[in-house]
Design a protein around this motif. Structure first.
Motif, mmCIF file in Angstrom:
data_model
loop_
_atom_site.group_PDB
_atom_site.id
_atom_site.type_symbol
_atom_site.label_atom_id
_atom_site.label_comp_id
_atom_site.label_asym_id
_atom_site.label_seq_id
_atom_site.Cartn_x
_atom_site.Cartn_y
_atom_site.Cartn_z
ATOM 1 N N TRP A 33 0.811 -1.210 0.000
ATOM 2 C CA TRP A 33 0.000 0.000 0.000
ATOM 3 C C TRP A 33 0.849 1.266 0.000
ATOM 4 C CZ3 TRP A 33 -4.359 -1.354 4.083
ATOM 5 C CH2 TRP A 33 -5.205 -2.321 3.513
ATOM 6 N N LEU A 34 2.044 1.202 0.586
ATOM 7 C CA LEU A 34 2.893 2.390 0.663
ATOM 8 C C LEU A 34 3.640 2.682 -0.630
ATOM 9 C CD1 LEU A 34 4.448 2.048 4.250
ATOM 10 C CD2 LEU A 34 2.973 3.898 3.454
ATOM 11 N N VAL A 35 4.158 1.636 -1.267
ATOM 12 C CA VAL A 35 5.003 1.886 -2.428
ATOM 13 C C VAL A 35 4.176 2.425 -3.598
ATOM 14 C CG1 VAL A 35 6.738 0.179 -1.777
ATOM 15 C CG2 VAL A 35 4.833 -0.508 -3.243
ATOM 16 N N GLY A 36 4.760 3.368 -4.295
ATOM 17 C CA GLY A 36 4.088 4.009 -5.410
ATOM 18 C C GLY A 36 4.244 5.513 -5.333
ATOM 19 N N VAL A 37 3.436 6.211 -6.120
ATOM 20 C CA VAL A 37 3.469 7.675 -6.172
ATOM 21 C C VAL A 37 2.171 8.208 -5.582
ATOM 22 C CG1 VAL A 37 3.584 9.695 -7.685
ATOM 23 C CG2 VAL A 37 4.931 7.661 -8.224
ATOM 24 N N LEU A 54 4.780 12.445 -2.997
ATOM 25 C CA LEU A 54 5.438 11.450 -2.157
ATOM 26 C C LEU A 54 5.700 10.214 -3.008
ATOM 27 C CD1 LEU A 54 6.196 11.201 0.907
ATOM 28 C CD2 LEU A 54 4.072 9.919 1.187
ATOM 29 N N GLN A 55 6.957 9.768 -3.029
ATOM 30 C CA GLN A 55 7.337 8.590 -3.791
ATOM 31 C C GLN A 55 7.958 7.568 -2.838
ATOM 32 O OE1 GLN A 55 10.037 10.249 -6.615
ATOM 33 N NE2 GLN A 55 8.463 11.395 -7.707
ATOM 34 N N VAL A 56 7.473 6.338 -2.914
ATOM 35 C CA VAL A 56 7.941 5.287 -2.016
ATOM 36 C C VAL A 56 8.402 4.094 -2.843
ATOM 37 C CG1 VAL A 56 7.404 3.862 -0.015
ATOM 38 C CG2 VAL A 56 6.239 6.067 -0.314
ATOM 39 N N LEU A 57 9.635 3.692 -2.620
ATOM 40 C CA LEU A 57 10.276 2.637 -3.404
ATOM 41 C C LEU A 57 10.746 1.518 -2.488
ATOM 42 C CD1 LEU A 57 11.815 1.709 -6.111
ATOM 43 C CD2 LEU A 57 13.774 2.961 -5.167
ATOM 44 N N PRO A 58 10.460 0.243 -2.788
ATOM 45 C CA PRO A 58 10.987 -0.850 -1.966
ATOM 46 C C PRO A 58 12.466 -1.082 -2.260
ATOM 47 C CG PRO A 58 9.781 -1.749 -3.819
ATOM 48 C CD PRO A 58 9.613 -0.254 -3.884
ATOM 49 N N ILE A 59 13.249 -1.317 -1.240
ATOM 50 C CA ILE A 59 14.672 -1.612 -1.419
ATOM 51 C C ILE A 59 15.042 -2.835 -0.577
ATOM 52 C CG2 ILE A 59 15.252 0.802 -1.891
ATOM 53 C CD1 ILE A 59 16.408 0.946 0.966
ATOM 54 N N TRP A 60 16.197 -3.412 -0.869
ATOM 55 C CA TRP A 60 16.749 -4.527 -0.085
ATOM 56 C C TRP A 60 15.681 -5.600 0.163
ATOM 57 C CZ3 TRP A 60 18.836 -0.625 4.043
ATOM 58 C CH2 TRP A 60 19.865 0.154 3.466
ATOM 59 N N GLN A 61 14.982 -5.988 -0.889
ATOM 60 C CA GLN A 61 13.857 -6.909 -0.736
ATOM 61 C C GLN A 61 14.277 -8.332 -0.377
ATOM 62 O OE1 GLN A 61 10.203 -6.225 -3.146
ATOM 63 N NE2 GLN A 61 11.568 -5.099 -4.520
ATOM 64 N N LYS A 202 -3.083 7.917 -3.616
ATOM 65 C CA LYS A 202 -2.169 7.136 -4.453
ATOM 66 C C LYS A 202 -2.582 7.276 -5.916
ATOM 67 C CE LYS A 202 -0.074 3.176 -3.528
ATOM 68 N NZ LYS A 202 0.285 1.736 -3.348
ATOM 69 N N ILE A 203 -1.652 7.689 -6.769
ATOM 70 C CA ILE A 203 -1.952 7.857 -8.184
ATOM 71 C C ILE A 203 -1.184 6.872 -9.065
ATOM 72 C CG2 ILE A 203 -2.480 10.312 -7.876
ATOM 73 C CD1 ILE A 203 0.237 10.934 -9.153
ATOM 74 N N GLU A 204 -0.248 6.147 -8.453
ATOM 75 C CA GLU A 204 0.513 5.165 -9.234
ATOM 76 C C GLU A 204 0.976 4.043 -8.329
ATOM 77 O OE1 GLU A 204 3.658 6.631 -11.922
ATOM 78 O OE2 GLU A 204 4.993 5.176 -10.965
ATOM 79 N N ASN A 205 0.704 2.811 -8.714
ATOM 80 C CA ASN A 205 1.206 1.656 -7.977
ATOM 81 C C ASN A 205 2.613 1.318 -8.449
ATOM 82 O OD1 ASN A 205 -0.943 0.800 -6.165
ATOM 83 N ND2 ASN A 205 -2.117 0.347 -8.004
ATOM 84 N N TYR A 206 3.351 0.655 -7.594
ATOM 85 C CA TYR A 206 4.694 0.191 -7.953
ATOM 86 C C TYR A 206 4.642 -1.311 -8.153
ATOM 87 C CZ TYR A 206 9.735 -0.492 -7.837
ATOM 88 O OH TYR A 206 11.029 -0.832 -8.148
#
Length: 213
Positions: A33-37, A54-61, A202-206
């Motif tokens: 739910w957090l990741v995306g734009v 606000l942009q949220v990107l997953p890292i170190w998955q 949220k306007i864009e999912n990742y």
């Protein structure tokens, strides 16, 4: 001597077990739910027109010690660098709650725009991060299908005369709301940067699985 070594090992493993961190279905869902734009829906905050992205990107998955996220906040249409860059860690606890830890990044401006160019984060390691405040958010998934986070005041170490800044927030599949706040040395809540909650749509999912294809 042998007995002492065995006892020491037992204490060590016990310590690891007590301090163990986990992933869970809830941390996975919150990450999703957090990741995306996201874009702010507030027109005016403290008398000023705002348009925050606000942009949220997953890292170190591939890590097993929780979900890790890169967060970047900026004023839409401004040439200025992001006003907020953080690394977040979501950790599941045995009682079903989630703890959120926030870290600051050295030379954060070097990583601006990482959502669209994730390769700039390649050189970033956990050892470079610094805990950005000494308060943790304790998060619960409510029956309304919303994650609600509140400061775990028992984790805060008050500093004389200095408010400890933190966030209160709510996250659903379609929006995020948060309010900056903090506690002073007397444990009293003080206002943060904004006087009302800031809500993002949220306007864009990742695509979490893009890298695995």
């Amino acid at each position: 001597m042998i007995l002492r070594s065995i006892v020491a090992l037992m204490c060590l493993f016990s310590s690891f077990s007590y301090a163990a961190v986990f992933k869970s279905e809830n941390t996975e869902l919150l990450k999703q739910w957090l990741v995306g734009v996201h874009r702010s829906t507030n027109d005016v905050i403290q008398g000023r027109e705002v348009n925050i992205g606000l942009q949220v990107l997953p890292i170190w998955q591939d890590r097993i010690d929780g979900e890790w996220l890169y967060v970047e906040g900026r004023i839409i249409g401004s040439l200025r660098k992001p006003f907020r860059q953080r690394i977040l860690q979501l950790v599941a606890t045995p009682n079903g709650l989630i703890r959120l830890y926030s870290y600051s990044i050295p030379r954060a401006s070097d990583f601006a725009g990482a959502y669209y160019t994730p390769q700039v984060l390649t050189s970033l390691t956990q050892s470079q991060l610094s805990i950005s405040n000494n308060c943790e958010l304790l998060i619960e998934l409510k029956v309304t299908n919303t994650f609600v986070g509140e400061t775990d005041t028992s984790s805060c170490m008050m500093k004389t005369g200095i408010p400890v800044m933190t966030n209160f927030f709510a996250v659903s599949a379609v929006n995020i709301s948060f309010l900056d706040g903090g506690y002073n040395k007397f444990g009293q809540l003080v206002s943060g940067r904004f006087d009302v909650p800031v809500t993002f749509l949220k306007i864009e999912n990742y695509d979490l699985y893009a890298d695995s294809e």
